[in-house]
Write an enzyme that holds these catalytic residues in place. Structure first.
Site, PDB file in Angstrom:
ATOM      1  N   THR A 169      31.502   4.085  -6.984  1.00 26.81           N
ATOM      2  CA  THR A 169      30.839   2.730  -7.042  1.00 26.81           C
ATOM      3  C   THR A 169      32.211   1.947  -7.537  1.00 26.81           C
ATOM      4  O   THR A 169      32.799   2.492  -8.194  1.00 26.81           O
ATOM      5  CB  THR A 169      29.815   3.029  -8.198  1.00 26.81           C
ATOM      6  OG1 THR A 169      28.662   3.714  -7.676  1.00 26.81           O
ATOM      7  CG2 THR A 169      29.470   1.557  -8.550  1.00 26.81           C
ATOM      8  N   GLY A 170      31.897   0.655  -7.120  1.00 27.49           N
ATOM      9  CA  GLY A 170      33.044  -0.425  -7.597  1.00 27.49           C
ATOM     10  C   GLY A 170      33.479  -1.122  -6.485  1.00 27.49           C
ATOM     11  O   GLY A 170      33.358  -0.844  -5.166  1.00 27.49           O
ATOM     12  N   SER A 171      34.610  -2.117  -7.166  1.00 24.76           N
ATOM     13  CA  SER A 171      34.972  -2.960  -6.002  1.00 24.76           C
ATOM     14  C   SER A 171      36.223  -2.186  -5.369  1.00 24.76           C
ATOM     15  O   SER A 171      36.632  -2.703  -4.000  1.00 24.76           O
ATOM     16  CB  SER A 171      35.520  -4.232  -6.669  1.00 24.76           C
ATOM     17  OG  SER A 171      36.572  -3.728  -7.774  1.00 24.76           O
ATOM     18  N   LYS A 224      35.643   6.237 -16.951  1.00 25.23           N
ATOM     19  CA  LYS A 224      34.831   5.475 -15.990  1.00 25.23           C
ATOM     20  C   LYS A 224      33.466   4.710 -16.482  1.00 25.23           C
ATOM     21  O   LYS A 224      33.328   5.153 -17.616  1.00 25.23           O
ATOM     22  CB  LYS A 224      34.322   6.611 -14.616  1.00 25.23           C
ATOM     23  CG  LYS A 224      35.840   7.031 -13.849  1.00 25.23           C
ATOM     24  CD  LYS A 224      35.351   8.146 -13.040  1.00 25.23           C
ATOM     25  CE  LYS A 224      34.062   7.844 -11.941  1.00 25.23           C
ATOM     26  NZ  LYS A 224      34.262   6.364 -11.422  1.00 25.23           N
ATOM     27  N   ASP A 271      38.443   3.239 -14.220  1.00 26.76           N
ATOM     28  CA  ASP A 271      38.902   2.108 -15.366  1.00 26.76           C
ATOM     29  C   ASP A 271      40.305   2.450 -15.794  1.00 26.76           C
ATOM     30  O   ASP A 271      40.859   1.362 -16.031  1.00 26.76           O
ATOM     31  CB  ASP A 271      37.727   1.846 -16.093  1.00 26.76           C
ATOM     32  CG  ASP A 271      36.450   1.804 -15.587  1.00 26.76           C
ATOM     33  OD1 ASP A 271      36.496   0.676 -15.040  1.00 26.76           O
ATOM     34  OD2 ASP A 271      35.337   2.221 -15.844  1.00 26.76           O
ATOM     35  N   GLY A 274      31.460  -0.044 -14.005  1.00 22.51           N
ATOM     36  CA  GLY A 274      30.260  -0.633 -13.239  1.00 22.51           C
ATOM     37  C   GLY A 274      28.827   0.131 -13.676  1.00 22.51           C
ATOM     38  O   GLY A 274      28.100  -0.068 -12.866  1.00 22.51           O
ATOM     39  N   GLU A 283      28.004   9.335 -11.231  1.00 25.41           N
ATOM     40  CA  GLU A 283      29.487   9.713 -10.714  1.00 25.41           C
ATOM     41  C   GLU A 283      29.773  10.962 -11.170  1.00 25.41           C
ATOM     42  O   GLU A 283      30.498  11.694 -10.457  1.00 25.41           O
ATOM     43  CB  GLU A 283      30.385   8.383 -11.158  1.00 25.41           C
ATOM     44  CG  GLU A 283      30.099   7.368 -10.353  1.00 25.41           C
ATOM     45  CD  GLU A 283      30.897   5.843 -11.046  1.00 25.41           C
ATOM     46  OE1 GLU A 283      31.350   5.219 -10.363  1.00 25.41           O
ATOM     47  OE2 GLU A 283      31.276   6.204 -12.270  1.00 25.41           O
ATOM     48  N   GLY A 289      36.407   5.402  -7.897  1.00 22.93           N
ATOM     49  CA  GLY A 289      37.387   4.395  -8.630  1.00 22.93           C
ATOM     50  C   GLY A 289      37.636   5.107  -9.936  1.00 22.93           C
ATOM     51  O   GLY A 289      36.924   6.082 -10.519  1.00 22.93           O
TER      52      GLY A 289
END
Ligand code: 5RP
Length: 227
Positions: free
Chosen positions: A30-32, A99, A89, A102, A108, A87
């Protein structure tokens, strides 16, 4: 004419998606950054006939995958996942991660726990020496227990704040809330902290991912990718 800026998340995401083998069951993070992974998977499906079955880690990723016609399955129908691309952080030299920026940390971590090859995909600014120094640690909690958990986190050295958006507590895909825990000096012993947080009644999951990632893909601002 000015050269368009390179997005390190985009180059990393594309490179990570290129590591996915044909026929794999794939955990979709998940995420950009994962957004670019999904775009590249769809491109490979069209261009080279890549066949995968995806397991999304959030409703957001599920929606994006459906829009891109990526076939999906659920954890009820599979026992293990060949490769997950997700992804982070923050990530340290042992590939331990924080993580949950998001809010998808629970799904996850469940997906990571049954994954044979977990690929962490990040822009270079996510690399840290010690976790918890650049990003607060997200902790998913049952709303009823948020006060109890917040006080217990304080005992563990962290000031925790409820994640709020537009004045309202953010709810995860599982109907829970997120406490963002700030450790003034970061988290020296990640395994011990993960265990300590997991023991607090009312905690559903923490965003500490210890010993779960096998491969790291880093995107740099000059367009270089390190694997
Ligand atoms: C979501 C996550 C993300 O993987 C993490 O927040 C990184 O996101 P981005 O790629 O947008 O920087 O853990 O719960």
């Amino acid at each position: 004419m000015a050269t368009p800026a390179i997005d390190p998340k985009a180059v990393a995401g594309r490179a990570a998606a290129d590591l996915i083998p044909d026929g794999a069951v794939v955990g979709l993070g998940t995420g950009s950054t994962v957004h670019f992974v999904l775009l590249r998977i769809a491109e490979r499906m069209r261009g080279e006939g890549l066949r995968i079955l995806g397991v999304p880690t959030s409703l957001d990723t599920e929606r994006k995958a459906r829009e891109l016609s990526i076939p999906l399955t659920t954890l009820d129908d599979i026992e293990s996942i060949d490769v997950t691309v997700d992804g982070a952080d923050e990530i340290d030299s042992r590939f331990d991660m924080t993580k949950g920026g998001g809010g998808a940390l629970l799904r996850e971590k469940v997906v990571a726990s049954i994954t044979k090859r977990q690929i962490a995909v990040v822009s270079a600014n996510k690399l840290v020496e010690r976790l918890g120094t650049t990003f607060p640690l997200p902790v998913e909690v049952v709303p009823f227990a948020r006060g109890v958990v917040r006080r217990a986190l304080l005992q563990l050295g962290a000031e925790a704040t409820l994640r709020v958006r537009d004045g309202v507590a953010v709810r995860t895909d599982n109907g829970n809330e997120i406490l963002d825990a700030r450790f003034p000096d970061g988290i020296p012993d990640t395994s011990a902290m993960e265990r300590a947080i997991d023991r607090i009644p009312g905690v559903v999951e923490s965003g500490l991912f210890v010993g779960l990632a096998h491969v790291l893909v880093i995107g740099h601002p000059d367009g270089r990718v390190e694997v």
